[in-house]
Design a protein around this motif. Structure first.
Motif, short mmCIF file in Angstrom:
data_model
loop_
_atom_site.label_atom_id
_atom_site.label_comp_id
_atom_site.label_asym_id
_atom_site.label_seq_id
_atom_site.Cartn_x
_atom_site.Cartn_y
_atom_site.Cartn_z
N ALA A 158 0.84 -1.20 0.00
CA ALA A 158 0.00 0.00 0.00
C ALA A 158 0.87 1.25 0.00
O ALA A 158 0.58 2.22 -0.68
CB ALA A 158 -0.93 0.00 1.20
N THR A 159 1.97 1.22 0.74
CA THR A 159 2.87 2.36 0.76
C THR A 159 3.45 2.61 -0.62
O THR A 159 3.51 3.73 -1.09
CB THR A 159 4.02 2.11 1.76
N GLY A 160 3.83 1.55 -1.32
CA GLY A 160 4.34 1.70 -2.68
C GLY A 160 3.30 2.26 -3.61
O GLY A 160 3.58 3.08 -4.47
N ALA A 161 2.05 1.86 -3.43
CA ALA A 161 0.98 2.34 -4.29
C ALA A 161 0.75 3.83 -4.08
O ALA A 161 0.48 4.56 -5.02
CB ALA A 161 -0.30 1.56 -4.00
N VAL A 162 0.89 4.29 -2.84
CA VAL A 162 0.71 5.71 -2.57
C VAL A 162 1.82 6.51 -3.23
O VAL A 162 1.59 7.55 -3.81
CB VAL A 162 0.67 5.96 -1.05
N ALA A 163 3.04 6.01 -3.19
CA ALA A 163 4.16 6.74 -3.76
C ALA A 163 4.04 6.88 -5.29
O ALA A 163 4.47 7.85 -5.86
CB ALA A 163 5.47 6.05 -3.41
N HIS A 164 3.46 5.87 -5.95
CA HIS A 164 3.41 5.89 -7.40
C HIS A 164 2.01 6.11 -7.96
O HIS A 164 1.88 6.50 -9.10
CB HIS A 164 3.97 4.58 -7.96
N GLY A 165 0.99 5.84 -7.18
CA GLY A 165 -0.37 5.83 -7.67
C GLY A 165 -1.02 7.16 -8.02
O GLY A 165 -1.56 7.31 -9.10
N PRO A 166 -1.01 8.13 -7.13
CA PRO A 166 -1.82 9.32 -7.35
C PRO A 166 -1.57 10.05 -8.67
O PRO A 166 -2.51 10.51 -9.30
CB PRO A 166 -1.49 10.21 -6.16
N ALA A 167 -0.34 10.19 -9.09
CA ALA A 167 -0.06 10.92 -10.33
C ALA A 167 0.38 10.00 -11.46
O ALA A 167 0.85 10.46 -12.49
CB ALA A 167 1.01 11.98 -10.08
N ALA A 168 0.22 8.70 -11.28
CA ALA A 168 0.67 7.76 -12.31
C ALA A 168 -0.04 7.99 -13.64
O ALA A 168 0.55 7.78 -14.70
CB ALA A 168 0.46 6.32 -11.85
N TRP A 169 -1.27 8.48 -13.61
CA TRP A 169 -2.00 8.73 -14.86
C TRP A 169 -1.29 9.76 -15.72
O TRP A 169 -1.37 9.72 -16.94
CB TRP A 169 -3.45 9.13 -14.58
N ILE A 170 -0.57 10.67 -15.09
CA ILE A 170 0.15 11.69 -15.86
C ILE A 170 1.28 11.03 -16.65
O ILE A 170 1.43 11.26 -17.85
CB ILE A 170 0.71 12.80 -14.94
N GLN A 171 2.06 10.19 -15.98
CA GLN A 171 3.16 9.51 -16.65
C GLN A 171 2.64 8.49 -17.66
O GLN A 171 3.12 8.43 -18.79
CB GLN A 171 4.04 8.81 -15.63
N ASN A 172 1.65 7.73 -17.28
CA ASN A 172 1.11 6.69 -18.16
C ASN A 172 0.42 7.26 -19.39
O ASN A 172 0.38 6.62 -20.43
CB ASN A 172 0.16 5.77 -17.40
N GLY A 173 -0.12 8.46 -19.27
CA GLY A 173 -0.82 9.10 -20.38
C GLY A 173 0.11 9.81 -21.34
O GLY A 173 -0.33 10.35 -22.35
N HIS A 174 1.39 9.86 -21.02
CA HIS A 174 2.39 10.53 -21.85
C HIS A 174 1.98 11.97 -22.18
O HIS A 174 2.10 12.42 -23.31
CB HIS A 174 2.68 9.74 -23.12
N TYR A 175 1.47 12.66 -21.17
CA TYR A 175 1.09 14.06 -21.36
C TYR A 175 2.33 14.90 -21.64
O TYR A 175 3.41 14.64 -21.14
CB TYR A 175 0.39 14.59 -20.10
#
Length: 105
Positions: A15-32
């Motif tokens: 869960a800690t790892g998910a918090v570190a990468h999760g909240p803004a992951a859509w920005i990186q994954n979306g290649h904005y």
């Protein structure tokens, strides 16, 4: 009890790892990419942070991010996928990308 503790610890670490990468992951994954002309990628979770709505003043000429003293022109704001304000910055602190909630709503 001993069997449950390692399982609970593993879940907590995951869960800690998910918090570190999760909240803004859509920005990186979306290649904005930024809209300022250089079209560089906004980057990922470690370059982006959320901003409380109370810290953003919507003005006719853009969005003033009060704590940072940055005015983002309207034409450089992009739609946020999670309905939160986000800013992505370069190592020198300057802005790469800015995301706003409720675009077109």
């Amino acid at each position: 009890m001993r069997i449950r503790f390692p399982l609970a610890a593993a879940v907590a670490l995951a869960a800690t790892g998910a918090v570190a990468h999760g909240p803004a992951a859509w920005i990186q994954n979306g290649h904005y990419r930024n809209l300022s002309g250089s079209h560089e990628e906004c980057c990922g979770p470690h370059d982006c942070s959320s901003i409380a709505a109370r810290d953003v003043e919507v003005r006719p000429d853009g969005y003033l991010i009060r704590p940072l003293g940055i005015l983002v022109p309207v034409n450089q704001a992009q739609a946020s996928e999670d309905q939160t304000y986000w800013i992505c910055r370069k190592p020198d602190g300057s802005m790469r990308c800015f995301f706003i909630p409720n675009v077109g709503a």
